[in-house]
Design a protein around this motif. Structure first.
Motif, PDB file in Angstrom:
ATOM      1  N   THR A   1       0.826  -1.204   0.000  1.00  0.00           N
ATOM      2  CA  THR A   1       0.000   0.000   0.000  1.00  0.00           C
ATOM      3  C   THR A   1       0.857   1.250   0.000  1.00  0.00           C
ATOM      4  O   THR A   1       1.691   1.435   0.886  1.00  0.00           O
ATOM      5  N   THR A   2       0.647   2.092  -0.998  1.00  0.00           N
ATOM      6  CA  THR A   2       1.308   3.396  -1.084  1.00  0.00           C
ATOM      7  C   THR A   2       0.269   4.464  -0.804  1.00  0.00           C
ATOM      8  O   THR A   2      -0.790   4.495  -1.429  1.00  0.00           O
ATOM      9  N   VAL A   3       0.584   5.360   0.155  1.00  0.00           N
ATOM     10  CA  VAL A   3      -0.388   6.358   0.606  1.00  0.00           C
ATOM     11  C   VAL A   3       0.189   7.754   0.442  1.00  0.00           C
ATOM     12  O   VAL A   3       1.326   8.023   0.870  1.00  0.00           O
ATOM     13  N   GLU A   4      -0.588   8.630  -0.168  1.00  0.00           N
ATOM     14  CA  GLU A   4      -0.202  10.041  -0.260  1.00  0.00           C
ATOM     15  C   GLU A   4      -0.659  10.767   1.003  1.00  0.00           C
ATOM     16  O   GLU A   4      -1.834  10.727   1.366  1.00  0.00           O
ATOM     17  N   ILE A   5       0.289  11.419   1.677  1.00  0.00           N
ATOM     18  CA  ILE A   5       0.008  12.173   2.893  1.00  0.00           C
ATOM     19  C   ILE A   5       0.376  13.638   2.657  1.00  0.00           C
ATOM     20  O   ILE A   5       1.413  13.938   2.063  1.00  0.00           O
ATOM     21  N   LEU A   6      -0.478  14.539   3.127  1.00  0.00           N
ATOM     22  CA  LEU A   6      -0.261  15.965   2.885  1.00  0.00           C
ATOM     23  C   LEU A   6       0.494  16.655   4.021  1.00  0.00           C
ATOM     24  O   LEU A   6       1.185  17.644   3.777  1.00  0.00           O
ATOM     25  N   THR A   7       0.359  16.169   5.247  1.00  0.00           N
ATOM     26  CA  THR A   7       1.006  16.811   6.396  1.00  0.00           C
ATOM     27  C   THR A   7       2.003  15.864   7.047  1.00  0.00           C
ATOM     28  O   THR A   7       1.719  14.679   7.214  1.00  0.00           O
ATOM     29  N   LYS A   8       3.150  16.406   7.403  1.00  0.00           N
ATOM     30  CA  LYS A   8       4.216  15.591   7.987  1.00  0.00           C
ATOM     31  C   LYS A   8       3.772  14.962   9.303  1.00  0.00           C
ATOM     32  O   LYS A   8       4.213  13.863   9.660  1.00  0.00           O
TER      33      LYS A   8
ATOM     34  N   CYS B   1       4.824   5.796   2.428  1.00  0.00           N
ATOM     35  CA  CYS B   1       4.121   7.072   2.529  1.00  0.00           C
ATOM     36  C   CYS B   1       4.840   8.105   1.671  1.00  0.00           C
ATOM     37  O   CYS B   1       6.068   8.221   1.732  1.00  0.00           O
ATOM     38  N   VAL B   2       4.081   8.822   0.882  1.00  0.00           N
ATOM     39  CA  VAL B   2       4.626   9.874   0.028  1.00  0.00           C
ATOM     40  C   VAL B   2       4.060  11.206   0.508  1.00  0.00           C
ATOM     41  O   VAL B   2       2.850  11.444   0.431  1.00  0.00           O
ATOM     42  N   GLU B   3       4.942  12.069   1.035  1.00  0.00           N
ATOM     43  CA  GLU B   3       4.525  13.398   1.495  1.00  0.00           C
ATOM     44  C   GLU B   3       4.566  14.330   0.288  1.00  0.00           C
ATOM     45  O   GLU B   3       5.574  14.961  -0.013  1.00  0.00           O
ATOM     46  N   SER B   4       3.445  14.433  -0.413  1.00  0.00           N
ATOM     47  CA  SER B   4       3.413  15.135  -1.697  1.00  0.00           C
ATOM     48  C   SER B   4       3.675  16.628  -1.562  1.00  0.00           C
ATOM     49  O   SER B   4       4.327  17.224  -2.418  1.00  0.00           O
ATOM     50  N   THR B   5       3.180  17.258  -0.488  1.00  0.00           N
ATOM     51  CA  THR B   5       3.388  18.694  -0.325  1.00  0.00           C
ATOM     52  C   THR B   5       4.862  19.014  -0.116  1.00  0.00           C
ATOM     53  O   THR B   5       5.377  19.998  -0.644  1.00  0.00           O
TER      54      THR B   5
ATOM     55  N   LEU C   1       7.394  17.170  -1.217  1.00  0.00           N
ATOM     56  CA  LEU C   1       8.076  16.914  -2.478  1.00  0.00           C
ATOM     57  C   LEU C   1       7.862  18.070  -3.454  1.00  0.00           C
ATOM     58  O   LEU C   1       8.801  18.540  -4.100  1.00  0.00           O
ATOM     59  N   THR C   2       6.627  18.542  -3.545  1.00  0.00           N
ATOM     60  CA  THR C   2       6.330  19.672  -4.430  1.00  0.00           C
ATOM     61  C   THR C   2       7.057  20.928  -3.981  1.00  0.00           C
ATOM     62  O   THR C   2       7.605  21.677  -4.800  1.00  0.00           O
ATOM     63  N   GLY C   3       7.072  21.155  -2.663  1.00  0.00           N
ATOM     64  CA  GLY C   3       7.782  22.319  -2.122  1.00  0.00           C
ATOM     65  C   GLY C   3       9.273  22.281  -2.422  1.00  0.00           C
ATOM     66  O   GLY C   3       9.886  23.308  -2.743  1.00  0.00           O
ATOM     67  N   ALA C   4       9.865  21.072  -2.357  1.00  0.00           N
ATOM     68  CA  ALA C   4      11.302  20.940  -2.645  1.00  0.00           C
ATOM     69  C   ALA C   4      11.593  21.261  -4.109  1.00  0.00           C
ATOM     70  O   ALA C   4      12.591  21.921  -4.433  1.00  0.00           O
ATOM     71  N   VAL C   5      10.717  20.809  -5.018  1.00  0.00           N
ATOM     72  CA  VAL C   5      10.914  21.088  -6.446  1.00  0.00           C
ATOM     73  C   VAL C   5      10.773  22.581  -6.724  1.00  0.00           C
ATOM     74  O   VAL C   5      11.562  23.177  -7.468  1.00  0.00           O
ATOM     75  N   LEU C   6       9.761  23.206  -6.117  1.00  0.00           N
ATOM     76  CA  LEU C   6       9.569  24.646  -6.319  1.00  0.00           C
ATOM     77  C   LEU C   6      10.748  25.440  -5.787  1.00  0.00           C
ATOM     78  O   LEU C   6      11.205  26.406  -6.427  1.00  0.00           O
ATOM     79  N   THR C   7      11.244  25.053  -4.620  1.00  0.00           N
ATOM     80  CA  THR C   7      12.400  25.746  -4.048  1.00  0.00           C
ATOM     81  C   THR C   7      13.630  25.583  -4.919  1.00  0.00           C
ATOM     82  O   THR C   7      14.405  26.529  -5.130  1.00  0.00           O
ATOM     83  N   SER C   8      13.832  24.375  -5.448  1.00  0.00           N
ATOM     84  CA  SER C   8      14.969  24.127  -6.335  1.00  0.00           C
ATOM     85  C   SER C   8      14.889  24.989  -7.585  1.00  0.00           C
ATOM     86  O   SER C   8      15.879  25.572  -8.025  1.00  0.00           O
ATOM     87  N   ASN C   9      13.700  25.099  -8.163  1.00  0.00           N
ATOM     88  CA  ASN C   9      13.533  25.938  -9.353  1.00  0.00           C
ATOM     89  C   ASN C   9      13.745  27.407  -9.038  1.00  0.00           C
ATOM     90  O   ASN C   9      14.219  28.177  -9.875  1.00  0.00           O
ATOM     91  N   LEU C  10      13.385  27.810  -7.817  1.00  0.00           N
ATOM     92  CA  LEU C  10      13.477  29.218  -7.438  1.00  0.00           C
ATOM     93  C   LEU C  10      14.901  29.648  -7.101  1.00  0.00           C
ATOM     94  O   LEU C  10      15.364  30.705  -7.525  1.00  0.00           O
TER      95      LEU C  10
END
Length: 348
Positions: free
Chosen positions: A229-236, A250-254, A256-265
């Protein structure tokens, strides 16, 4: 004598009630099919008895009866006597009527099943399938990548917001309903599934979405404790609760997305590289392989060249739950280590 007569009548009545109850559980299509077959056989036997010279065998009579019932009418056998023709008229009214009802019932059942499949009310029959819970952009992207990598893998989608199965997707069986209910999970045949992906429902607060995902995880593991079972979790804060519920990954999607945005920025020059590594086709090139017996005790540097000559780029290792990227050259390999390599890209 009177008592015996009463007993016999009661017994006959019980037998009749039993037959009626039994017939009441027989599907309509089966009843119609039996009616068509019975009328054909009876009429065929009768016409053979009435005109044995014209219908020389039992099968000739039955053949004529079914050709008449099906309205094909080859004309190879034609009754000549008046009583046989009366039988043919009766057969046309009775047998053809049953045949028409049978065909229309089959058509109606096919349309009903097709509509029920679209609306997600039909149970999935199969095994080794993948279950995706929740329909959104992430699950849509996951379906596309899965079908690209394994086009023959059956996917069962569970969602309560869709009115019917998503269009333009093959090998998807839709189940409409609340994924935390046992009946809905059984409808998706959770007991024989290979793995489950639970995506977060982005309605309401992040806490509510995580609570729903954790509840679904408990329901899934209650039906099939061994399913991956793979579960997407929004809060740490809810990661540990998801693991307690039985989530294998568990995949903390928020985050992961925040890390990508920070890297691009902040790192313009390397952001494209990071995005390429996060792309599914690139992640598919990453392979984990256990350390071989002869490699145990050797320094990391000593096997880098060996793997590179085979076309694999050695970038790190996994030790227990720890991922070590670009380890020190003198790090010695241990028995349960797994080597992280990037296999050759056939597209280049």
């Amino acid at each position: 004598m009177y008592l015996l007569t009463v007993i016999e009548e009661v017994y006959c009545m019980q037998q009749w009630l039993f037959i009626r109850t039994l017939l009441g559980h027989v599907p309509l299509l089966v009843k119609l099919l039996l009616a068509v077959i019975s009328s054909g056989i009876i009429a065929g036997a009768c016409v053979h008895s009435l005109e044995p010279d014209k219908f020389t065998t039992w099968f000739d009579g039955i053949w004529w009866a079914f050709i008449t019932v099906s309205t094909v009418g080859y004309g190879d056998f034609v009754p000549e006597s008046t009583i046989a023709r009366v039988l043919a008229i009766v057969l046309i009214f009775v047998g053809v009527g049953f045949m028409t009802l049978l065909v229309t019932s089959f058509a109606g059942a096919a349309v009903s099943i097709n509509q029920s499949t679209k609306e997600g009310t039909i149970s999935f029959i199969g095994e080794g399938h993948l279950i995706i819970i929740g329909w959104n952009e992430k699950s849509r992207h996951a379906v596309e990548n899965i079908q690209k990598a394994k086009p023959h893998l059956k996917i069962v989608l569970i969602d309560e917001t869709l009115s019917e199965v998503p269009k333009n997707y093959k090998n998807i069986h839709f189940v409409k309903g609340n994924s935390s209910e046992d009946a809905i999970l059984k409808q998706a045949n959770i007991a024989l599934a290979s793995s489950v992906l639970i995506t977060a429902k982005h309605q309401g607060s992040e806490f509510t979405a995580d609570a729903r995902s954790i509840l679904t995880t408990l329901a899934v593991k209650g039906q099939n404790p061994d399913i991956y079972t793979t579960v997407e979790i929004l809060t740490k804060e809810q990661l540990e609760n998801a693991r307690r519920a039985g989530a294998d990954k568990c995949v903390e999607s928020t985050s992961l997305t925040g890390a990508v945005l920070t890297s691009n920025l902040l790192h313009h020059e390397t952001s494209d590289v990071v995005n390429e590594l996060l792309d599914y086709d690139r992640k598919n090139l990453i392979v984990l392989s256990p350390v071989k017996d002869e490699q145990i005790g050797q320094p990391f540097l000593s096997i880098v060249t060996v793997y590179y000559q085979k076309g694999f780029l050695l970038i790190g290792l996994k030790r227990s739950e720890q991922i070590i990227l670009h380890p020190h050259a003198s790090l010695f390999l241990e028995p349960k280590d797994e080597l992280i390599t990037i296999k050759p890209n056939k597209a280049t």
